[in-house]
Scaffold this motif. Structure first.
Motif, PDB file in Angstrom:
ATOM      1  N   GLU A   1       0.838  -1.209   0.000  1.00 11.79           N
ATOM      2  CA  GLU A   1       0.000   0.000   0.000  1.00 11.79           C
ATOM      3  C   GLU A   1       0.869   1.254   0.000  1.00 11.79           C
ATOM      4  O   GLU A   1       0.601   2.203  -0.743  1.00 11.79           O
ATOM      5  N   LEU A   2       1.909   1.249   0.835  1.00 12.55           N
ATOM      6  CA  LEU A   2       2.791   2.405   0.910  1.00 12.55           C
ATOM      7  C   LEU A   2       3.519   2.627  -0.412  1.00 12.55           C
ATOM      8  O   LEU A   2       3.623   3.762  -0.886  1.00 12.55           O
ATOM      9  N   ALA A   3       3.995   1.545  -1.022  1.00 15.70           N
ATOM     10  CA  ALA A   3       4.693   1.661  -2.299  1.00 15.70           C
ATOM     11  C   ALA A   3       3.768   2.261  -3.358  1.00 15.70           C
ATOM     12  O   ALA A   3       4.178   3.136  -4.130  1.00 15.70           O
ATOM     13  N   ALA A   4       2.517   1.817  -3.366  1.00 19.28           N
ATOM     14  CA  ALA A   4       1.555   2.339  -4.351  1.00 19.28           C
ATOM     15  C   ALA A   4       1.238   3.812  -4.099  1.00 19.28           C
ATOM     16  O   ALA A   4       1.179   4.609  -5.044  1.00 19.28           O
ATOM     17  N   HIS A   5       1.064   4.189  -2.840  1.00 17.36           N
ATOM     18  CA  HIS A   5       0.737   5.590  -2.518  1.00 17.36           C
ATOM     19  C   HIS A   5       1.900   6.532  -2.807  1.00 17.36           C
ATOM     20  O   HIS A   5       1.702   7.630  -3.315  1.00 17.36           O
TER      21      HIS A   5
ATOM     22  N   SER B   1       9.331   1.668  -5.300  1.00 19.34           N
ATOM     23  CA  SER B   1       9.333   0.207  -5.210  1.00 19.34           C
ATOM     24  C   SER B   1       9.082  -0.283  -3.784  1.00 19.34           C
ATOM     25  O   SER B   1       9.349   0.427  -2.812  1.00 19.34           O
ATOM     26  N   LYS B   2       8.617  -1.532  -3.695  1.00 21.83           N
ATOM     27  CA  LYS B   2       8.413  -2.150  -2.385  1.00 21.83           C
ATOM     28  C   LYS B   2       9.742  -2.285  -1.641  1.00 21.83           C
ATOM     29  O   LYS B   2       9.785  -2.117  -0.424  1.00 21.83           O
TER      30      LYS B   2
ATOM     31  N   LEU C   1       2.138   3.668 -15.292  1.00 22.68           N
ATOM     32  CA  LEU C   1       2.983   2.993 -14.311  1.00 22.68           C
ATOM     33  C   LEU C   1       3.246   1.544 -14.702  1.00 22.68           C
ATOM     34  O   LEU C   1       2.345   0.757 -14.930  1.00 22.68           O
ATOM     35  N   THR C   2       4.509   1.227 -14.785  1.00 22.66           N
ATOM     36  CA  THR C   2       4.940  -0.144 -15.056  1.00 22.66           C
ATOM     37  C   THR C   2       6.116  -0.434 -14.136  1.00 22.66           C
ATOM     38  O   THR C   2       6.662   0.465 -13.496  1.00 22.66           O
TER      39      THR C   2
ATOM     40  N   ARG D   1      11.307   6.570 -10.571  1.00 24.08           N
ATOM     41  CA  ARG D   1      10.663   7.256  -9.452  1.00 24.08           C
ATOM     42  C   ARG D   1      11.543   7.163  -8.207  1.00 24.08           C
ATOM     43  O   ARG D   1      11.637   8.111  -7.436  1.00 24.08           O
ATOM     44  N   MET D   2      12.217   6.023  -8.007  1.00 24.17           N
ATOM     45  CA  MET D   2      13.107   5.872  -6.864  1.00 24.17           C
ATOM     46  C   MET D   2      14.291   6.815  -7.004  1.00 24.17           C
ATOM     47  O   MET D   2      14.707   7.441  -6.024  1.00 24.17           O
ATOM     48  N   GLN D   3      14.837   6.946  -8.211  1.00 23.50           N
ATOM     49  CA  GLN D   3      15.933   7.886  -8.437  1.00 23.50           C
ATOM     50  C   GLN D   3      15.488   9.307  -8.115  1.00 23.50           C
ATOM     51  O   GLN D   3      16.224  10.079  -7.522  1.00 23.50           O
TER      52      GLN D   3
END
Length: 191
Positions: A67-71, A75-76, A161-162, A169-171
């Motif tokens: 849930e947190l990763a999606a919000h 990444s998880k 989103l893929t 997004r993490m970068q």
């Protein structure tokens, strides 16, 4: 460099103060400076932007890593890393999910709740400072415009989103955290 190219470059550089990305970056630095000053004065010296982002997204009754990763849009694995850091500092705790043995439920501790509520106060301090600079009407307009841009981007990201886009997004989040760390106050000075 040829004359025409030099002329174009000079014209571009003369307008660099109005480049939207640069303006947003400079405004972000102001937000980081104000928030860092406030949070340090409140006794929170070792935090990262990612910590705050995650804490704001944890539901009052807890949230799963998924849930947190999606919000948050990362990444998880990145969420798990931030959760581990927050757990080590006592801001969150984890427990097995009551309905899904494969999931972990992340819950905010009292310390984490106090920190999150201090961030709420910090946002009010930021708003007050921006209102001093811009006035109430212009601040409301700025927020409306930025909300329109953010909503547009979030809707676009949701459509596109893929798994391949998650590292970008993490970068981006890492870059924001690094910028925030670079502008946080240490002993009353910028790093």
């Amino acid at each position: 460099m040829d004359k025409e190219l030099k002329k174009q470059l000079e014209e571009f550089k003369a307008q660099k103060s109005r480049i939207l990305g640069r303006l947003l970056s400079r405004a972000f630095r102001l937000v980081v400076d104000i928030s860092s000053e406030h949070l340090v004065q409140a006794g929170y010296e070792s935090y990262r932007l990612g910590h705050l982002i995650l804490l704001v997204h944890v539901n009052v009754d807890g949230s799963t890593i998924n849930e947190l990763a999606a919000h948050i849009g990362i990444s998880k694995q990145a969420v798990s890393k931030i959760v581990k850091e927050l757990q080590e500092q006592g801001y969150v705790e984890t427990e097995k999910h009551p309905d899904d043995a494969r999931s972990v439920l992340v819950k905010i501790t009292n310390k984490g709740a106090r920190f999150t509520l201090e961030w709420k106060v910090c946002t009010q301090v930021i708003d007050a400072r921006f209102q001093e600079i811009l006035g109430a009407d212009r601040l409301d307009l700025l927020k409306d415009l930025l909300l329109d841009l953010a909503d547009y981007q979030e809707n676009k990201v949701q459509e596109e989103l893929t798994e391949a886009s998650a590292p970008r997004r993490m970068q981006w989040l890492d870059m924001l955290q690094q910028k925030a760390a670079a502008y946080s106050l240490q002993d009353g000075r910028k790093k």
